[in-house]
Design an enzyme around this catalytic site. Structure first.
Site, PDB file in Angstrom:
ATOM      1  N   ARG A  60      -3.043  -0.501   3.023  1.00  0.00           N
ATOM      2  CA  ARG A  60      -2.711  -0.221   1.621  1.00  0.00           C
ATOM      3  C   ARG A  60      -3.814  -0.677   0.664  1.00  0.00           C
ATOM      4  NH1 ARG A  60       3.038   0.553   0.370  1.00  0.00           N
ATOM      5  NH2 ARG A  60       3.785   1.751   2.143  1.00  0.00           N
ATOM      6  N   ARG A  64      -1.131   0.136  -5.702  1.00  0.00           N
ATOM      7  CA  ARG A  64      -0.697  -0.336  -7.019  1.00  0.00           C
ATOM      8  C   ARG A  64      -1.360  -1.598  -7.549  1.00  0.00           C
ATOM      9  NH1 ARG A  64       5.395   0.327  -5.226  1.00  0.00           N
ATOM     10  NH2 ARG A  64       4.293  -0.338  -3.365  1.00  0.00           N
ATOM     11  N   ARG A  73      -1.825   7.187 -11.004  1.00  0.00           N
ATOM     12  CA  ARG A  73      -0.398   7.222 -10.634  1.00  0.00           C
ATOM     13  C   ARG A  73       0.467   7.674 -11.810  1.00  0.00           C
ATOM     14  NH1 ARG A  73       3.861   8.146  -9.333  1.00  0.00           N
ATOM     15  NH2 ARG A  73       5.382   7.057  -8.025  1.00  0.00           N
ATOM     16  N   ASP A 110       0.855   9.514   3.215  1.00  0.00           N
ATOM     17  CA  ASP A 110       2.009   8.674   3.562  1.00  0.00           C
ATOM     18  C   ASP A 110       2.586   9.124   4.895  1.00  0.00           C
ATOM     19  OD1 ASP A 110       3.753   6.533   1.968  1.00  0.00           O
ATOM     20  OD2 ASP A 110       5.062   7.679   3.285  1.00  0.00           O
ATOM     21  N   TYR A 186      13.496   6.417   8.801  1.00  0.00           N
ATOM     22  CA  TYR A 186      13.625   6.960   7.437  1.00  0.00           C
ATOM     23  C   TYR A 186      14.422   8.267   7.439  1.00  0.00           C
ATOM     24  CZ  TYR A 186      10.393   3.390   5.886  1.00  0.00           C
ATOM     25  OH  TYR A 186       9.831   2.178   5.604  1.00  0.00           O
TER      26      TYR A 186
HETATM   27  O1  CP3 Z   1      -3.181   2.115   3.321  1.00  0.00           O
HETATM   28  C1  CP3 Z   1      -3.557   2.930   2.448  1.00  0.00           C
HETATM   29  O2  CP3 Z   1      -4.243   2.594   1.458  1.00  0.00           O
HETATM   30  C2  CP3 Z   1      -3.273   4.391   2.674  1.00  0.00           C
HETATM   31  C3  CP3 Z   1      -2.060   4.881   2.114  1.00  0.00           C
HETATM   32  C4  CP3 Z   1      -0.695   4.559   2.686  1.00  0.00           C
HETATM   33  C5  CP3 Z   1       0.473   4.631   1.893  1.00  0.00           C
HETATM   34  N1  CP3 Z   1       1.543   4.482   2.709  1.00  0.00           N
HETATM   35  C6  CP3 Z   1       0.474   4.864   0.453  1.00  0.00           C
HETATM   36  C7  CP3 Z   1       1.681   4.498  -0.320  1.00  0.00           C
HETATM   37  C8  CP3 Z   1      -0.295   4.274   3.987  1.00  0.00           C
HETATM   38  C9  CP3 Z   1      -1.122   4.017   5.230  1.00  0.00           C
HETATM   39  C10 CP3 Z   1       1.139   4.250   3.987  1.00  0.00           C
HETATM   40  C11 CP3 Z   1       1.937   4.042   5.191  1.00  0.00           C
HETATM   41  C12 CP3 Z   1       3.376   3.894   5.063  1.00  0.00           C
HETATM   42  N2  CP3 Z   1       4.233   4.560   4.198  1.00  0.00           N
HETATM   43  C13 CP3 Z   1       4.176   3.088   5.913  1.00  0.00           C
HETATM   44  C14 CP3 Z   1       3.664   2.265   7.072  1.00  0.00           C
HETATM   45  C15 CP3 Z   1       3.038   0.999   6.622  1.00  0.00           C
HETATM   46  C16 CP3 Z   1       4.018   0.029   6.014  1.00  0.00           C
HETATM   47  O3  CP3 Z   1       3.862  -0.240   4.814  1.00  0.00           O
HETATM   48  O4  CP3 Z   1       4.853  -0.483   6.744  1.00  0.00           O
HETATM   49  C17 CP3 Z   1       5.509   3.220   5.506  1.00  0.00           C
HETATM   50  C18 CP3 Z   1       6.711   2.529   6.113  1.00  0.00           C
HETATM   51  C19 CP3 Z   1       5.540   4.165   4.431  1.00  0.00           C
HETATM   52  C20 CP3 Z   1       6.733   4.673   3.709  1.00  0.00           C
HETATM   53  C21 CP3 Z   1       6.726   4.333   2.290  1.00  0.00           C
HETATM   54  N3  CP3 Z   1       5.776   4.770   1.392  1.00  0.00           N
HETATM   55  C22 CP3 Z   1       7.663   3.531   1.592  1.00  0.00           C
HETATM   56  C23 CP3 Z   1       8.856   2.846   2.222  1.00  0.00           C
HETATM   57  C24 CP3 Z   1       7.252   3.500   0.265  1.00  0.00           C
HETATM   58  C25 CP3 Z   1       8.008   2.841  -0.876  1.00  0.00           C
HETATM   59  C26 CP3 Z   1       7.834   1.388  -0.866  1.00  0.00           C
HETATM   60  C27 CP3 Z   1       6.554   1.010  -1.524  1.00  0.00           C
HETATM   61  O5  CP3 Z   1       5.759   0.261  -0.927  1.00  0.00           O
HETATM   62  O6  CP3 Z   1       6.388   1.478  -2.654  1.00  0.00           O
HETATM   63  C28 CP3 Z   1       6.051   4.243   0.162  1.00  0.00           C
HETATM   64  C29 CP3 Z   1       5.258   4.471  -1.070  1.00  0.00           C
HETATM   65  C30 CP3 Z   1       3.790   4.331  -1.015  1.00  0.00           C
HETATM   66  N4  CP3 Z   1       2.985   4.726   0.002  1.00  0.00           N
HETATM   67  C31 CP3 Z   1       2.994   3.820  -2.069  1.00  0.00           C
HETATM   68  C32 CP3 Z   1       1.659   3.928  -1.642  1.00  0.00           C
HETATM   69  C33 CP3 Z   1       0.430   3.565  -2.428  1.00  0.00           C
HETATM   70  C34 CP3 Z   1       3.477   3.333  -3.426  1.00  0.00           C
HETATM   71  C35 CP3 Z   1       3.948   4.495  -4.196  1.00  0.00           C
HETATM   72  C36 CP3 Z   1       3.727   4.403  -5.675  1.00  0.00           C
HETATM   73  O7  CP3 Z   1       2.580   4.295  -6.125  1.00  0.00           O
HETATM   74  O8  CP3 Z   1       4.724   4.498  -6.393  1.00  0.00           O
END
Ligand code: CP3
Length: 378
Positions: A60, A64, A73, A110, A186
């Site tokens: 990540r 944010r 965003r 994602d 999910y």
């Molecule tokens: O790592 C990176 O920089 C690349 C981008 C990336 C995102 N999600 C962007 C994201 C990667 C590799 C993921 C993987 C991901 N997504 C996982 C596996 C890793 C982990 O965190 O366990 C999972 C379970 C998800 C599913 C997911 N995406 C959830 C549950 C959420 C909401 C919770 C949260 O953290 O906000 C997301 C949203 C998400 N994915 C955001 C980002 C930058 C935030 C969204 C926003 O900006 O509002």
């Protein structure tokens, strides 16, 4: 006349001498570079090389905690619209590379684009997270598309090609997907969950029916990752964020076997592309995962001691991890001590510095700069 000509010639030769010298230097340089396999530290490490200091990137790393991400965003309501806009996704992927100079970029996307492309529409609601119409029976699997809709995923592959074209020479490009089990949680729960009642109970009460969903995810994940490699991804990471809620026998069936199958299929066409697996929370099962899935590297969460990683896991595979993201958020002397402990424990084998899970949104970017300095300090 003749004398004059030869004088002119020798003075031309003198004039050219520095150029001839430079030309030979260039030839030697090109020969050295082409005999070295790659200048990308992440690839060298996943090939089994021990590097001190180790390469570093963070899960990540785009997100944010970066004001430049928040600017972009705020231009969309649904987070997935960022993932499906290849210009924005490219820019977001490159933001942390420009700011910090990481050794790898991970494509901004994602794990939930996969169910979205299978026809289970995914919404990201502010303050809630992902929301999906749940699938909880064998019959409902039939409502999904047979394969992923490529029109939906096309922008992801386009972003990869665009990022690949603009990365500096030492930076590796990582593509990724969720592991079948984690994506299934999910799809079955309909979003994030605390108890995982539906998915666990379905897997226990009707393993064959649930196995159909996993099979579908194995196939579509393999295609999705292959397309990312074809677009320019040089490394793959498979995120199994909820591997830690499985019993040892369930872990074997729903985590190890599906990931092994994805890895096997990808390696048929792309044996040279390294794959990192991240079975978060696997605990005692990390070792078996390293032995049985066929991955080239294992990413380890922060509940595991670096000493154990060094003494046990690193003997079998390249390891990645595992600073607690909260320690990065706090920074200062606690982080200095912890980084030094991790580096010391893992300096004798292939090691990639990373966090034990993704960066937390409130992390000060200055702490990330400090972390990189500490990791790269010989
Ligand atoms: O790592 C990176 O920089 C690349 C981008 C990336 C995102 N999600 C962007 C994201 C990667 C590799 C993921 C993987 C991901 N997504 C996982 C596996 C890793 C982990 O965190 O366990 C999972 C379970 C998800 C599913 C997911 N995406 C959830 C549950 C959420 C909401 C919770 C949260 O953290 O906000 C997301 C949203 C998400 N994915 C955001 C980002 C930058 C935030 C969204 C926003 O900006 O509002």
């Amino acid at each position: 006349m003749e004398k004059n000509q030869s004088t002119v010639f020798s003075s031309q030769l003198q004039l050219k001498q520095p150029y001839i010298f430079l030309y030979y230097l260039l030839v030697i340089e090109v020969t050295i570079i082409s005999t070295q396999k790659t200048d990308k530290l992440l690839l060298r490490c996943l090939n089994g090389e021990t590097l001190n200091p180790p390469p570093i990137w963070l899960m990540r790393q785009a997100g944010r905690y970066l004001p430049e991400y928040m600017d972009i965003r705020s231009s969309v309501t649904n987070f997935l619209d960022l993932c499906y806009n290849s210009d924005l996704a490219t820019e977001i992927t490159l933001q942390p590379i420009r700011r910090f100079g990481f050794d790898a970029a991970i494509i901004f996307s994602d794990i939930l684009v996969l169910p979205d492309a299978l026809g289970q529409k995914v919404d990201f609601k502010s303050g809630i997270g992902p929301v999906l119409k749940p699938i909880r029976s064998r019959n409902q699997i039939g409502e999904l598309r047979k394969v992923c809709e490529q029109e939906i995923l096309k922008p992801v592959y386009e972003s990869i090609s665009k990022v690949a074209a603009s990365l500096g020479p030492g930076v590796a490009l990582i593509g990724f997907a969720g592991a079948p089990w984690t994506v299934a949680t999910y799809m079955v729960e309909g979003g994030s969950s605390k108890g995982f009642n539906y998915v666990k109970n379905w897997a226990i009460s009707d393993p064959e029916g649930f196995g159909e969903l996993i099979k579908k995810l194995i196939e579509s994940t393999t295609v999705h990752l292959t397309k990312q490699i074809e677009a320019g991804a040089e490394v793959i990471q498979i995120f199994d964020s909820w591997a830690g809620i499985l019993s040892p026998s369930e872990f074997q069936r729903w985590c190890v076997e599906p990931v092994a199958e994805v890895v096997r299929s990808i390696k048929v066409d792309y044996p040279e592309i390294p794959i990192i697996g991240f079975p978060k929370g696997a605990g005692l099962s990390y070792e078996g995962y390293a032995e049985k899935t066929g991955v080239d590297g294992v990413s380890v969460d922060y509940t595991v001691s670096p000493a154990w990683m060094g003494q046990t896991l690193q003997r079998k595979t390249a390891v990645q991890g595992n600073l607690d993201p909260h320690i990065l958020q706090v920074g200062g002397s606690v982080m200095i001590n912890e980084v030094s402990k991790i580096k010391k424990s893992l300096e004798n084998g292939p090691f990639i510095f990373n966090l034990g899970h993704g960066i937390l949104p409130d992390t000060p970017p200055i702490n990330v700069s400090h972390l990189i300095e500490l990791v790269r300090d010989p």
